[in-house]
Design an enzyme around this catalytic site. Structure first.
Site, PDB file in Angstrom:
ATOM      1  N   HIS A 177     -10.563  -7.246   9.267  1.00 43.03           N
ATOM      2  CA  HIS A 177     -11.230  -7.013   7.987  1.00 43.03           C
ATOM      3  C   HIS A 177     -12.634  -6.435   8.164  1.00 43.03           C
ATOM      4  CE1 HIS A 177      -8.183 -10.090   7.068  1.00 43.03           C
ATOM      5  NE2 HIS A 177      -8.107  -9.487   5.908  1.00 43.03           N
TER       6      HIS A 177
ATOM      7  N   GLU B  14       0.828  -1.204   0.000  1.00 41.19           N
ATOM      8  CA  GLU B  14       0.000   0.000   0.000  1.00 41.19           C
ATOM      9  C   GLU B  14       0.862   1.254   0.000  1.00 41.19           C
ATOM     10  OE1 GLU B  14      -2.183  -3.317   0.587  1.00 41.19           O
ATOM     11  OE2 GLU B  14      -0.614  -2.686   1.996  1.00 41.19           O
TER      12      GLU B  14
END
Length: 325
Positions: free
Chosen positions: A124, A55
């Site tokens: 998540h 990322e």
């Protein structure tokens, strides 16, 4: 003209239209070569770039491309993944325009899913937008319907500074009417999803649908609920919320984020400062509890907002009125 589309298709349609309209729009990310982006192959590998599993790398690439005049859209997959590149999101790209006196801009869209409340456990299922909604120079969009998903995506791509575009995983297959062709939804303009006169409910993202379901249930009990979706939390349309509270005198705030890192806490503060005289009952917040979600459906349901909890909160504020009469 409108037609029914899934939320995910509406998002992709907006992005495809923007890439067709403007050759400076790029799509980059770890998953952009997968099947759900099949239609984007026509733009070629120069404009659709599969990145390393980093990322920090993909958002760094996007920042550089934006400073060079491109308009990159980064698919970061999950909101939790952004946390490893947070410096670039909240301390670099967002400050370029201000720190150069407007000479440079960083038109980046960072797209990520959040809140997968379906047994995906702690890392998540977060709703981390509360931690970034007050960051200067960063806009944050939280579409709840397919039409808003399309309109907010197009507006995000055209914005000259960074936009964090967060979509809820459990909304991706939800269908709804979506306008054909070019369609933009302005930032900072809330939408009254359901008008009402007794209680104002402000909900974000996935919880908008829970609030609407609760409102329909409560209508059978004679309680008329107004449901407001801010659509963007930065900028936040406080005026529409205050106007609604002035009409109803009661406010319930619904947010999937944990209570002390929520949009609802910010809205409660705004209403306390600017709309206290309108309130006939204390504000009630229906949020996730301040805990990590467990890998357990019963525990998950205990922690998160739902239709029943929203309905109970509305009855509570409405009951204050009834008891005072």
């Amino acid at each position: 003209m409108t037609r029914e589309l899934p939320y995910v298709a509406a998002m992709n349609e907006a992005l495809h239209l923007e890439m067709t309209r403007d050759e400076d729009v790029l799509l980059i990310g770890q998953t952009v070569g997968e099947e759900h982006y099949e239609s984007f192959k026509e733009f070629g590998s120069a404009r659709v770039r599969v990145t390393p599993i980093s990322e920090t790398a993909e958002i760094g690439m996007a920042t550089g491309a934006a400073l060079a005049g491109k308009r990159p859209v980064v698919d970061a997959t999950m909101a939790e993944f952004l946390l490893v590149a947070m410096g670039q999101v909240v301390n670099e790209a967002n400050r370029v325009h201000y720190m150069t006196g407007g000479q440079l801009r960083a038109p980046i869209v960072i797209k990520a899913g959040y809140g997968f409340a379906a047994g995906w456990a702690g890392q998540h299922t977060s709703a981390p937008y509360g931690m970034v909604m007050g960051v200067p120079g960063l806009k944050v969009a939280l579409p709840s319907t397919p039409a808003d998903a399309k309109g907010l995506m197009a507006t995000a791509v055209r914005d000259d500074n960074p936009v964090l575009y967060l979509h809820h995983f459990l909304l991706l297959l939800e269908r709804g009417p979506v306008p054909e062709g070019e369609y933009l939804v302005p930032f900072g303009v809330a939408d009254i999803k359901r008008p009402g006169s007794d209680v104002t409910v402000v909900a974000t993202g996935w919880t908008v649908h829970r609030a609407l379901a609760a409102a329909e249930r409560l209508s059978d009990e004679g309680i008329d609920v107004e449901v407001i979706d801010p659509r963007t939390i930065a900028p936040l349309d406080v005026e529409t919320i205050l106007a609604s509270v002035a009409r109803t005198g009661r406010l319930v705030l619904v947010d999937q984020a944990t209570r002390h890192a929520s949009v609802s806490a910010v809205i409660a503060g705004e209403v306390a400062e600017h709309g206290l005289s309108s309130l006939r009952a204390p504000v009630v917040q229906v949020t996730a509890l301040d805990t990590t979600l467990a890998y357990s459906q019963p525990m998950e349901e205990y922690v998160l907002p739902d239709e029943g909890k929203i309905a109970a909160a509305v009855r509570q504020v409405a009951g204050v009125k009834a008891g005072a009469m």
